[in-house]
Design a protein around this motif. Sequence first.
Motif, short mmCIF file in Angstrom:
data_model
loop_
_atom_site.label_atom_id
_atom_site.label_comp_id
_atom_site.label_asym_id
_atom_site.label_seq_id
_atom_site.Cartn_x
_atom_site.Cartn_y
_atom_site.Cartn_z
N UNK A 79 31.93 48.77 35.61
CA UNK A 79 33.29 49.32 35.52
C UNK A 79 33.22 50.82 35.41
N UNK A 80 34.27 51.47 35.91
CA UNK A 80 34.42 52.92 35.82
C UNK A 80 35.37 53.25 34.67
N UNK A 81 35.10 54.36 34.01
CA UNK A 81 35.99 54.85 32.97
C UNK A 81 36.49 56.23 33.37
N UNK A 82 37.80 56.35 33.49
CA UNK A 82 38.42 57.63 33.84
C UNK A 82 38.81 58.32 32.54
N UNK A 83 38.19 59.48 32.29
CA UNK A 83 38.41 60.18 31.02
C UNK A 83 39.79 60.80 30.94
N UNK A 84 40.30 61.30 32.05
CA UNK A 84 41.60 61.93 32.08
C UNK A 84 42.45 61.32 33.18
N UNK A 85 43.70 61.73 33.22
CA UNK A 85 44.59 61.18 34.23
C UNK A 85 44.29 61.71 35.63
N UNK A 86 43.49 62.76 35.74
CA UNK A 86 43.14 63.32 37.05
C UNK A 86 41.66 63.15 37.36
N UNK A 87 40.96 62.28 36.67
CA UNK A 87 39.54 62.06 36.94
C UNK A 87 39.37 61.38 38.31
N UNK A 88 38.45 61.86 39.17
CA UNK A 88 38.26 61.24 40.48
C UNK A 88 37.52 59.91 40.36
N UNK A 89 37.68 59.10 41.38
CA UNK A 89 37.02 57.80 41.45
C UNK A 89 35.76 57.95 42.29
N UNK B 141 47.04 53.53 30.14
CA UNK B 141 45.79 53.40 29.40
C UNK B 141 45.46 51.92 29.31
N UNK B 142 44.71 51.43 30.26
CA UNK B 142 44.33 50.03 30.30
C UNK B 142 43.25 49.82 31.36
N UNK B 143 42.77 48.59 31.48
CA UNK B 143 41.78 48.24 32.48
C UNK B 143 42.47 47.55 33.66
N UNK B 144 42.21 48.02 34.86
CA UNK B 144 42.86 47.48 36.06
C UNK B 144 41.80 47.24 37.13
N UNK B 145 42.17 46.49 38.15
CA UNK B 145 41.32 46.22 39.30
C UNK B 145 41.81 47.02 40.49
N UNK B 146 40.90 47.68 41.17
CA UNK B 146 41.22 48.49 42.35
C UNK B 146 40.39 47.96 43.52
N UNK B 147 41.06 47.57 44.61
CA UNK B 147 40.38 47.05 45.80
C UNK B 147 40.20 48.18 46.81
N UNK B 148 38.97 48.34 47.29
CA UNK B 148 38.64 49.39 48.24
C UNK B 148 38.02 48.75 49.48
N UNK C 148 36.85 47.10 42.24
CA UNK C 148 36.33 47.93 41.16
C UNK C 148 37.13 47.68 39.89
N UNK C 149 36.42 47.61 38.77
CA UNK C 149 37.07 47.50 37.46
C UNK C 149 37.15 48.90 36.88
N UNK C 150 38.37 49.40 36.73
CA UNK C 150 38.60 50.78 36.30
C UNK C 150 39.32 50.76 34.96
N UNK C 151 38.75 51.48 33.99
CA UNK C 151 39.38 51.63 32.67
C UNK C 151 39.82 53.07 32.51
N UNK C 152 41.08 53.24 32.22
CA UNK C 152 41.64 54.59 32.10
C UNK C 152 41.89 54.92 30.64
N UNK C 153 41.43 56.12 30.24
CA UNK C 153 41.72 56.64 28.90
C UNK C 153 42.83 57.68 28.93
N UNK C 154 43.51 57.78 30.05
CA UNK C 154 44.57 58.78 30.18
C UNK C 154 45.76 58.40 29.29
N UNK C 155 46.36 59.37 28.69
CA UNK C 155 47.49 59.12 27.78
C UNK C 155 48.83 59.21 28.47
N UNK C 156 48.89 59.82 29.60
CA UNK C 156 50.18 59.96 30.26
C UNK C 156 50.92 61.20 29.77
N UNK C 157 52.00 61.51 30.42
CA UNK C 157 52.72 62.75 30.13
C UNK C 157 53.42 62.71 28.77
#
Length: 268
Positions: free
Chosen positions: A133-143, A193-200, A216-225
């Motif tokens: 799984x990928x972890x996105x540290x911010x809301x603009x982190x690239x995949x 801020x949750x874990x989602x599935x992304x199909x590529x 891909x299993x992607x977990x986002x730590x972004x808090x949002x605006x």
Amino acid sequence: TSVATAIHSGLAVARPMPAVIADAQALPPTPSATPPDNGTGNPKARYGDGITSQISTTMERIWGLTAALTVNTQTGLTGDQYTAPLREDMLRALSQTEPPESRNALAAQRLGVVGKTIGDLFGAVSIVNPGGSYTLATEHSPLPLALRNDLAVPIRVKLQVDAPPGMTVTDIGEQELPPGYLPVRVPVEVHFTQRVAVDVTLRTPDGLQLGEPVRLSVHSNAYGKVLFAITLLGGAVLALLVGRRLYHRFRGQPDPADLDRPRRYPTG
């Protein structure tokens, strides 16, 4: 090549075209040896609709792959040269030298071999499955992704990312994938801020699928605006309180927030 070999071996002689035409016109006419088509011919002498449909589908895939291939600058191999043996195999599969009774069965067998080879070529260009799984540290982190090309020539590809609601994906456009591996970074923007599935899925510029889709299993730590604004406001309030305390301390004045606390006297 066959004509040149026949001429060099003495089996054929090159002659001017006017001489050949003149000799043909000098010959007496001969009756046609082709019997009229009255519907009594052998139906097995022609290729069936299944064979012609298979040929059409296979040729579309061959030309679609050829259009996406580019030139290997190291070897000079072009995409048209790379897929030429497949087109030649298609012609050999439809040989008229086979007996009419077995012509369709042999053609289907040979076309099946060509189709399997084409399938292997399409499967040789794929997305490397990370297996985690990928972890996105911010809301603009690239995949981050890794693309693989096992062909002998480069190929032009496009990424199709099926993102869930709350995730915006920026199209990186057409990429030229050389033989080997190519890391790419897909810009995304998330608002959860949750874990989602992304199909590529990897495709050619014309939309033909390459390889197998990857989930891909992607977990986002972004808090949002909203949460970001709350955090920013809390930080500003904290900085203001700390500044006020330091201001009163430097001036030797008690902080008003400490006036309601009991004074401590030294003992002894």
